[in-house]
Design a protein around this motif. Structure first.
Motif, PDB file in Angstrom:
ATOM      1  N   ASP A  43      41.132  40.719  44.537  1.00  0.00           N
ATOM      2  CA  ASP A  43      41.991  40.689  45.960  1.00  0.00           C
ATOM      3  C   ASP A  43      41.074  40.882  46.914  1.00  0.00           C
ATOM      4  O   ASP A  43      39.830  41.712  46.978  1.00  0.00           O
ATOM      5  N   GLU A  44      41.402  41.161  48.660  1.00  0.00           N
ATOM      6  CA  GLU A  44      40.751  41.117  49.409  1.00  0.00           C
ATOM      7  C   GLU A  44      40.600  43.192  48.929  1.00  0.00           C
ATOM      8  O   GLU A  44      39.285  43.295  50.037  1.00  0.00           O
ATOM      9  N   TYR A  45      41.458  43.702  48.829  1.00  0.00           N
ATOM     10  CA  TYR A  45      40.941  44.810  49.088  1.00  0.00           C
ATOM     11  C   TYR A  45      40.278  45.657  47.443  1.00  0.00           C
ATOM     12  O   TYR A  45      40.477  46.791  47.382  1.00  0.00           O
ATOM     13  N   LEU A  46      39.907  44.591  46.706  1.00  0.00           N
ATOM     14  CA  LEU A  46      39.016  44.920  45.506  1.00  0.00           C
ATOM     15  C   LEU A  46      39.763  45.346  44.151  1.00  0.00           C
ATOM     16  O   LEU A  46      39.274  45.602  42.932  1.00  0.00           O
ATOM     17  N   ASN A  47      40.785  44.942  44.457  1.00  0.00           N
ATOM     18  CA  ASN A  47      42.495  45.262  43.397  1.00  0.00           C
ATOM     19  C   ASN A  47      41.404  43.891  42.345  1.00  0.00           C
ATOM     20  O   ASN A  47      41.102  42.906  42.202  1.00  0.00           O
ATOM     21  N   LEU A  48      41.847  44.517  40.866  1.00  0.00           N
ATOM     22  CA  LEU A  48      41.569  43.541  40.032  1.00  0.00           C
ATOM     23  C   LEU A  48      42.591  42.753  38.672  1.00  0.00           C
ATOM     24  O   LEU A  48      43.553  43.939  38.253  1.00  0.00           O
ATOM     25  N   LEU A  49      43.008  42.116  39.383  1.00  0.00           N
ATOM     26  CA  LEU A  49      43.576  41.142  37.668  1.00  0.00           C
ATOM     27  C   LEU A  49      42.708  40.568  36.698  1.00  0.00           C
ATOM     28  O   LEU A  49      41.842  39.688  37.105  1.00  0.00           O
ATOM     29  N   VAL A  50      42.972  40.756  35.516  1.00  0.00           N
ATOM     30  CA  VAL A  50      41.925  40.057  34.446  1.00  0.00           C
ATOM     31  C   VAL A  50      43.667  39.517  33.651  1.00  0.00           C
ATOM     32  O   VAL A  50      44.278  40.109  33.044  1.00  0.00           O
ATOM     33  N   LYS A  51      43.240  38.188  33.181  1.00  0.00           N
ATOM     34  CA  LYS A  51      44.657  37.902  32.157  1.00  0.00           C
ATOM     35  C   LYS A  51      43.809  37.337  30.775  1.00  0.00           C
ATOM     36  O   LYS A  51      42.830  36.760  30.786  1.00  0.00           O
ATOM     37  N   LYS A  52      44.459  38.071  29.596  1.00  0.00           N
ATOM     38  CA  LYS A  52      44.098  37.493  28.285  1.00  0.00           C
ATOM     39  C   LYS A  52      44.601  37.227  27.776  1.00  0.00           C
ATOM     40  O   LYS A  52      45.567  37.552  27.247  1.00  0.00           O
ATOM     41  N   PRO A  53      44.937  36.100  27.547  1.00  0.00           N
ATOM     42  CA  PRO A  53      45.713  34.757  26.353  1.00  0.00           C
ATOM     43  C   PRO A  53      46.003  35.740  25.416  1.00  0.00           C
ATOM     44  O   PRO A  53      45.872  36.116  24.474  1.00  0.00           O
TER      45      PRO A  53
END
Length: 473
Positions: A43-53
């Protein structure tokens, strides 16, 4: 597995990632996950979301959120030349313990980041669908988590990886707020003789997790010493510098001042010094004071000198309340994190914590009253909620079963006085069943920060076993 975890830890330790400077690490992990073929959102704040199925057989298991923060507290000894903006951490392994050379280690929360990276690269691990959230600016007020948009998350279970203890599971945490006190000051410019007081040797520590240990705070001690001195001498402040981080107990402080009778002050100070050493002989056995003759080119006017000393003297520090329901749990506290005198103004930063919002607000009002009486203006930021204990947590019960099967022992429930992001996630996603997990660490937020390497590996084994167990949840 131990070497693989240490390799990942060294990889992130090579990338400077103090609070507000997480971009390089955020970008690195983003690319790390993309190279493995995973869906990544930054996101614009540099938070990350990574999805592993989910792997085969786990499609119907509840989605699990794994969460850690990217930033570290950048504390170092005053003699250290380390530059947190540019230098990799200098890691040292001794007798199974990992530490850094005269700086914080960043195990808080590097261990959580490493666990999530290890899970991402493990193609053989059996697990439900995972939503991995890496946040920024946790150490400066849980900012990243507060700004993170959770609307697309489907998780029902959450493992917070910003904990410690290995055989302990976090079940609740405090809320809190941060305050900045500011005062404009006036100086008289004239070269004259003065004294420099150096306060050293305090243990320091985490302003939440270690506040109950009755450790001295260098800025509070400076306020006490100078307040007592002003009852006997004419003291004018030239400079005050102390503390590096608002959420660390201040270990070191320097005060430069003039006094109307130097010889008498030095004789008087010997008794004060000895009295304070006796007071802190258990919690801070290495407490030390040094007085040096110096030359100063300016001092504050008397009114401003008194106002600053009165403020440091009166500001609350330490444990304010303890729980009568949970033995050993601090339920309210205050910390004076940093104080810096500039040419034309003074800044003091405080961190306030409590499990109950009413108590936080009452402490905020206390600080505001003190600030008003001494001519400071106070502003509050980063107010965050606590995380309340859930008696019938199915997820926590499953963790206890997994741990007992794996270790032949039982886990202990721990309520932390630290402010962690889990309260924010619970507020945004009420359906979450949350646990907090982590390895054995010591003295976080200080240059003495250490990580037990064997525990680092063992806790990862528990985390993996927990995820693997969820096909029949």
């Amino acid at each position: 597995m131990q070497q693989a975890l240490l390799k990942l830890f060294k990889d992130i330790a090579d990338i400077p990632h103090a609070s507000y400077q997480e971009k390089a690490l955020s970008d690195y992990i983003k690319q790390f996950a993309m190279n493995l073929g995973y869906e990544v959102f930054q996101d614009e704040y540099l938070n990350l979301l990574v999805k592993k199925p989910a792997t085969s057989g786990y499609e119907d298991a509840p989605v699990v959120m794994l969460q850690s923060h990217l930033d570290m507290v950048a504390e170092k000894n005053m003699g250290s030349t380390h530059n947190f903006d540019t230098d990799p951490l200098e890691l040292i392994i001794e007798d199974g313990i990992l530490r850094a050379n005269e700086t914080t280690l960043g195990a808080d929360d590097g261990v959580g980041v490493v666990y999530m990276m290890a899970i991402l690269q493990d193609q053989n691990l059996q697990h439900p669908a995972l939503e991995m959230v890496f946040t920024v600016e946790e150490e400066v007020g849980l900012v990243g988590a507060t700004k993170f948009d959770t609307k697309d998350l489907k998780a029902q279970l959450c493992v917070g990886l910003d904990s410690s203890g290995e055989s302990e599971v976090y079940v609740s945490s405090s809320g809190g707020a941060r305050g900045t006190l500011r005062k404009d000051i006036k100086r008289n410019y004239q070269t004259q003789s003065g004294l420099k007081l150096e306060i050293r040797g305090l243990h320091g520590g985490h302003s939440g997790g270690d506040i109950h240990l009755e450790r001295g705070n260098a800025l509070k001690l400076a306020g006490i010493i100078l307040k007592k001195a002003m009852d006997k001498f004419e003291i004018l402040i030239s400079d005050i510098q102390g503390g590096l981080k608002i959420n660390a107990i201040c270990r070191e402080a320097d005060v430069i001042f003039t006094v109307d009778n130097v010889a008498s002050f030095k004789k008087w100070f010997e008794s004060i010094k000895e009295a304070l050493k006796v007071q802190y002989e258990i919690s801070d056995a290495n407490l030390d004071f040094t007085l040096q003759d110096v030359s100063v080119d300016s001092v504050l006017v008397s009114e401003d000198s008194k106002a600053i000393v009165d403020t440091l003297f009166m500001l609350p520090y330490g444990v304010l309340q303890v729980s009568l329901a949970i033995e050993g749990l601090t339920t309210a506290s205050a910390n004076i994190g940093t104080a810096n005198l500039y040419d034309d103004h003074m800044l003091i930063n405080v961190s306030l914590r409590a499990t109950q919002e009413f108590v936080i607000e009452t402490t905020m009002s206390t600080v505001a009253w003190i600030a008003d009486k001494t001519g400071f203006e106070v502003t509050y930021s980063s107010k965050y909620p606590g995380w309340n204990y859930e008696k019938d947590s199915k997820f926590r019960k499953r963790l206890f079963e997994v741990y007992e099967d794996l270790r032949g022992d039982t886990m202990k429930e721990v309520a932390t006085h630290g402010g962690v992001e889990l309260g924010i996630w619970k507020g945004k996603m009420p359906q979450l069943d949350i646990i907090g997990l982590g390895p054995i660490m010591w003295d976080i937020h200080t240059p003495k920060e250490r990580l037990d390497i064997a525990s680092f590996e063992r806790t990862y084994e528990v985390l993996v076993a927990l995820l693997t167990s969820l096909n029949n949840y």
